[in-house]
Design a protein around this motif. Structure first.
Motif, PDB file in Angstrom:
ATOM      1  N   TYR A 129       0.829  -1.225   0.000  1.00 56.92           N
ATOM      2  CA  TYR A 129       0.000   0.000   0.000  1.00 56.92           C
ATOM      3  C   TYR A 129       0.856   1.265   0.000  1.00 56.92           C
ATOM      4  CZ  TYR A 129      -4.281  -2.677   0.461  1.00 56.92           C
ATOM      5  OH  TYR A 129      -5.325  -3.536   0.222  1.00 56.92           O
ATOM      6  N   ASP A 130       2.061   1.206   0.593  1.00 54.78           N
ATOM      7  CA  ASP A 130       2.960   2.369   0.502  1.00 54.78           C
ATOM      8  C   ASP A 130       3.289   2.652  -0.963  1.00 54.78           C
ATOM      9  OD1 ASP A 130       3.145   3.117   3.129  1.00 54.78           O
ATOM     10  OD2 ASP A 130       5.017   2.057   3.540  1.00 54.78           O
ATOM     11  N   THR A 131       3.593   1.583  -1.710  1.00 58.06           N
ATOM     12  CA  THR A 131       3.921   1.734  -3.133  1.00 58.06           C
ATOM     13  C   THR A 131       2.695   2.234  -3.901  1.00 58.06           C
ATOM     14  OG1 THR A 131       5.490  -0.072  -2.939  1.00 58.06           O
ATOM     15  CG2 THR A 131       4.813   0.525  -5.175  1.00 58.06           C
ATOM     16  N   PHE A 132       1.549   1.633  -3.616  1.00 59.82           N
ATOM     17  CA  PHE A 132       0.294   2.044  -4.270  1.00 59.82           C
ATOM     18  C   PHE A 132       0.037   3.543  -4.037  1.00 59.82           C
ATOM     19  CE2 PHE A 132      -4.450   2.448  -3.619  1.00 59.82           C
ATOM     20  CZ  PHE A 132      -4.818   2.328  -4.949  1.00 59.82           C
ATOM     21  N   ALA A 133       0.191   3.978  -2.780  1.00 56.90           N
ATOM     22  CA  ALA A 133      -0.070   5.389  -2.446  1.00 56.90           C
ATOM     23  C   ALA A 133       0.942   6.297  -3.148  1.00 56.90           C
ATOM     24  CB  ALA A 133      -0.025   5.589  -0.925  1.00 56.90           C
ATOM     25  N   ALA A 134       2.216   5.867  -3.183  1.00 59.63           N
ATOM     26  CA  ALA A 134       3.268   6.701  -3.782  1.00 59.63           C
ATOM     27  C   ALA A 134       3.125   6.784  -5.296  1.00 59.63           C
ATOM     28  CB  ALA A 134       4.642   6.131  -3.423  1.00 59.63           C
ATOM     29  N   GLU A 135       2.504   5.769  -5.901  1.00 61.19           N
ATOM     30  CA  GLU A 135       2.408   5.727  -7.374  1.00 61.19           C
ATOM     31  C   GLU A 135       1.031   6.158  -7.865  1.00 61.19           C
ATOM     32  OE1 GLU A 135       3.625   1.758  -8.466  1.00 61.19           O
ATOM     33  OE2 GLU A 135       5.753   2.207  -8.132  1.00 61.19           O
ATOM     34  N   GLY A 136       0.373   7.047  -7.150  1.00 58.31           N
ATOM     35  CA  GLY A 136      -0.882   7.618  -7.645  1.00 58.31           C
ATOM     36  C   GLY A 136      -2.130   7.111  -6.957  1.00 58.31           C
ATOM     37  N   GLY A 137      -1.991   6.164  -6.015  1.00 57.53           N
ATOM     38  CA  GLY A 137      -3.180   5.603  -5.370  1.00 57.53           C
ATOM     39  C   GLY A 137      -3.591   6.306  -4.081  1.00 57.53           C
ATOM     40  N   ALA A 138      -2.824   7.325  -3.670  1.00 55.91           N
ATOM     41  CA  ALA A 138      -3.096   7.955  -2.363  1.00 55.91           C
ATOM     42  C   ALA A 138      -4.529   8.447  -2.246  1.00 55.91           C
ATOM     43  CB  ALA A 138      -2.111   9.095  -2.116  1.00 55.91           C
ATOM     44  N   GLY A 139      -5.035   9.050  -3.339  1.00 57.04           N
ATOM     45  CA  GLY A 139      -6.375   9.628  -3.306  1.00 57.04           C
ATOM     46  C   GLY A 139      -7.446   8.709  -3.875  1.00 57.04           C
ATOM     47  N   ARG A 140      -7.046   7.492  -4.298  1.00 62.41           N
ATOM     48  CA  ARG A 140      -8.018   6.532  -4.833  1.00 62.41           C
ATOM     49  C   ARG A 140      -8.441   5.578  -3.732  1.00 62.41           C
ATOM     50  NH1 ARG A 140      -5.792   3.265  -9.458  1.00 62.41           N
ATOM     51  NH2 ARG A 140      -7.832   3.430 -10.431  1.00 62.41           N
ATOM     52  N   ASP A 141      -9.595   4.931  -3.923  1.00 65.94           N
ATOM     53  CA  ASP A 141      -9.985   3.925  -2.946  1.00 65.94           C
ATOM     54  C   ASP A 141      -8.919   2.831  -2.897  1.00 65.94           C
ATOM     55  OD1 ASP A 141     -12.337   2.997  -1.189  1.00 65.94           O
ATOM     56  OD2 ASP A 141     -11.770   1.188  -2.308  1.00 65.94           O
ATOM     57  N   PHE A 142      -8.721   2.275  -1.698  1.00 63.89           N
ATOM     58  CA  PHE A 142      -7.659   1.260  -1.545  1.00 63.89           C
ATOM     59  C   PHE A 142      -7.927   0.020  -2.383  1.00 63.89           C
ATOM     60  CE2 PHE A 142      -9.076  -2.121   1.536  1.00 63.89           C
ATOM     61  CZ  PHE A 142     -10.399  -1.716   1.620  1.00 63.89           C
ATOM     62  N   SER A 143      -9.199  -0.214  -2.782  1.00 69.86           N
ATOM     63  CA  SER A 143      -9.501  -1.379  -3.634  1.00 69.86           C
ATOM     64  C   SER A 143      -8.924  -1.210  -5.037  1.00 69.86           C
ATOM     65  CB  SER A 143     -11.017  -1.613  -3.716  1.00 69.86           C
ATOM     66  OG  SER A 143     -11.668  -0.494  -4.277  1.00 69.86           O
ATOM     67  N   GLY A 144      -8.485   0.015  -5.374  1.00 67.06           N
ATOM     68  CA  GLY A 144      -7.802   0.255  -6.646  1.00 67.06           C
ATOM     69  C   GLY A 144      -6.486  -0.501  -6.731  1.00 67.06           C
ATOM     70  N   ILE A 145      -6.060  -1.115  -5.632  1.00 66.02           N
ATOM     71  CA  ILE A 145      -4.864  -1.962  -5.636  1.00 66.02           C
ATOM     72  C   ILE A 145      -4.982  -3.026  -6.725  1.00 66.02           C
ATOM     73  CG2 ILE A 145      -5.691  -3.686  -3.925  1.00 66.02           C
ATOM     74  CD1 ILE A 145      -2.213  -2.148  -3.865  1.00 66.02           C
ATOM     75  N   ILE A 146      -6.215  -3.400  -7.081  1.00 64.88           N
ATOM     76  CA  ILE A 146      -6.391  -4.441  -8.113  1.00 64.88           C
ATOM     77  C   ILE A 146      -5.853  -3.966  -9.469  1.00 64.88           C
ATOM     78  CG2 ILE A 146      -8.746  -3.768  -8.835  1.00 64.88           C
ATOM     79  CD1 ILE A 146      -9.315  -6.807  -9.122  1.00 64.88           C
ATOM     80  N   THR A 147      -5.942  -2.672  -9.740  1.00 66.91           N
ATOM     81  CA  THR A 147      -5.442  -2.193 -11.047  1.00 66.91           C
ATOM     82  C   THR A 147      -3.918  -2.287 -11.089  1.00 66.91           C
ATOM     83  OG1 THR A 147      -5.489   0.093 -10.282  1.00 66.91           O
ATOM     84  CG2 THR A 147      -7.435  -0.681 -11.460  1.00 66.91           C
TER      85      THR A 147
END
Ligand code: NAD
Length: 304
Positions: free
Chosen positions: A278-296
């Motif tokens: 999730y740190d990587t997800f947040a750093a790569e544009g996911g910070a403001g997206r729902d955490f379920s966007g991890i699937i993309t």
């Protein structure tokens, strides 16, 4: 009677602002304060009386409620920082210090111990339910502290939430919150990996959902916050992953869980890995997206 209780409400951000509004509507006497003028003005616009400084806000307060970004903010405010006097030294004896921020368990215990040593009462009461729950007054409060103090704050918390759970002594609320979010963070990754695998193997989303939601794979990440559009029309996946529960907040909560896993010596493997993911997800544009966007992310990084 609520109107006989004066609440200094410090931290009028995304969560604190609407929570303070609900206290005012229920008849509590509220003095709000935030270090950011825009947050203060927004609260005023919504009917929250505000103070010119934190010390003005706590003058005469029975309860000092904090809703801050981090534990360091709480400890600095309690003890004083940068030449500013601390709240603990200025509040009247026996004031209830009620911290609703999400912070480290150890920081919550330290904050409570400082408050008690200064002659006050203390409770940690982090929340789940997000901004929508804060506005609707439907938050869940996870409360750590003495039983008598829990009973003292319960009516006030019930104004802002629909579920108020006593989780044990000081730090117990924070402990329950990060344990829950550890389950949530890991299970969302598992559900997302399963959907991407299903895609590769030729399963439709609906077929996998129909089986797993009625079988042993059933969980909140699947049946309420389903990471693919379609099976659960209200899930953030159906609105391009607008939160919901933002990736930045999941990353924060898993860092708190990781700190607790390390400080207690739990032989955890998925928790640290989920925190990194999730740190990587947040750093790569996911910070403001729902955490379920991890699937993309998982789909994009999948080979072939
Ligand atoms: P936010 O950043 O919008 O609000 C925090 C506010 O505290 C800010 O307005 C900031 O200016 C203010 N602040 C900081 N130090 C202060 C001080 N010394 N005195 C007065 N004001 C001060 O954050 P938020 O989204 O409202 O979240 C607050 C807490 O709730 C965090 O700990 C967060 O992890 C937790 N939480 C948030 C959500 C959510 O969906 N946003 C959900 C559950 C829990």
């Amino acid at each position: 009677m609520p109107e006989q209780i004066t609440v200094a409400f410090l931290g009028l951000g995304h969560m604190g602002g609407p929570m303070a509004v609900n206290l005012v509507r229920a008849g509590y006497t509220v003095a709000g304060f935030d270090v950011v003028p825009a947050a203060l003005e927004a609260a005023q616009t919504h009917g929250v009386p505000t103070a010119a400084s934190p010390l003005d806000a706590i003058g005469g307060a029975d309860v000092v409620l904090t809703m801050f970004p981090s534990g360091q903010h709480v400890l600095d405010a309690y003890g004083g920082a940068e030449g500013q006097p601390g709240l603990l030294a200025e509040a009247k004896p026996g004031t209830m210090f009620l911290d609703c921020s999400t912070i480290n368990v150890d920081e919550a215990r330290e904050a409570s111990a400082l408050a008690i040593a200064a002659g006050h009462r203390a409770v940690d009461a982090p929340v789940s339910g997000g901004v929508v729950g804060a506005e609707a007054g439907t938050l869940t409060f996870m409360v750590g502290g003495e039983a008598a103090d829990f009973e003292a704050v319960r009516p006030l918390l019930e104004v802002m939430g629909k579920r108020v759970v006593h989780c044990g002594g000081h730090g117990g609320g924070q402990a329950a919150k990060i344990c829950n979010n550890l389950i949530l963070g890991v299970s969302m990754i598992a559900v997302s990996e399963a959907f991407v695998l299903g895609e590769k193997l030729g399963l439709t989303h609906q077929a996998l959902f129909d089986v797993a939601s009625n079988a042993s794979g059933q969980c909140w990440a699947l049946t309420t916050n389903c990471p693919v559009p379609g099976p659960v029309p209200t899930s953030p996946a159906n609105r391009d992953y607008q939160p919901g529960f933002a990736g930045a907040l999941m990353a924060k909560d898993l860092r708190l869980a990781l700190n607790a896993l390390e400080s207690t010596g739990v032989a955890a493997r998925l928790g640290p890995l989920a925190s990194e993911i999730y740190d990587t997800f947040a750093a790569e544009g996911g910070a403001g997206r729902d955490f379920s966007g991890i699937i993309t992310d998982i789909r994009d990084k999948s080979q072939r």
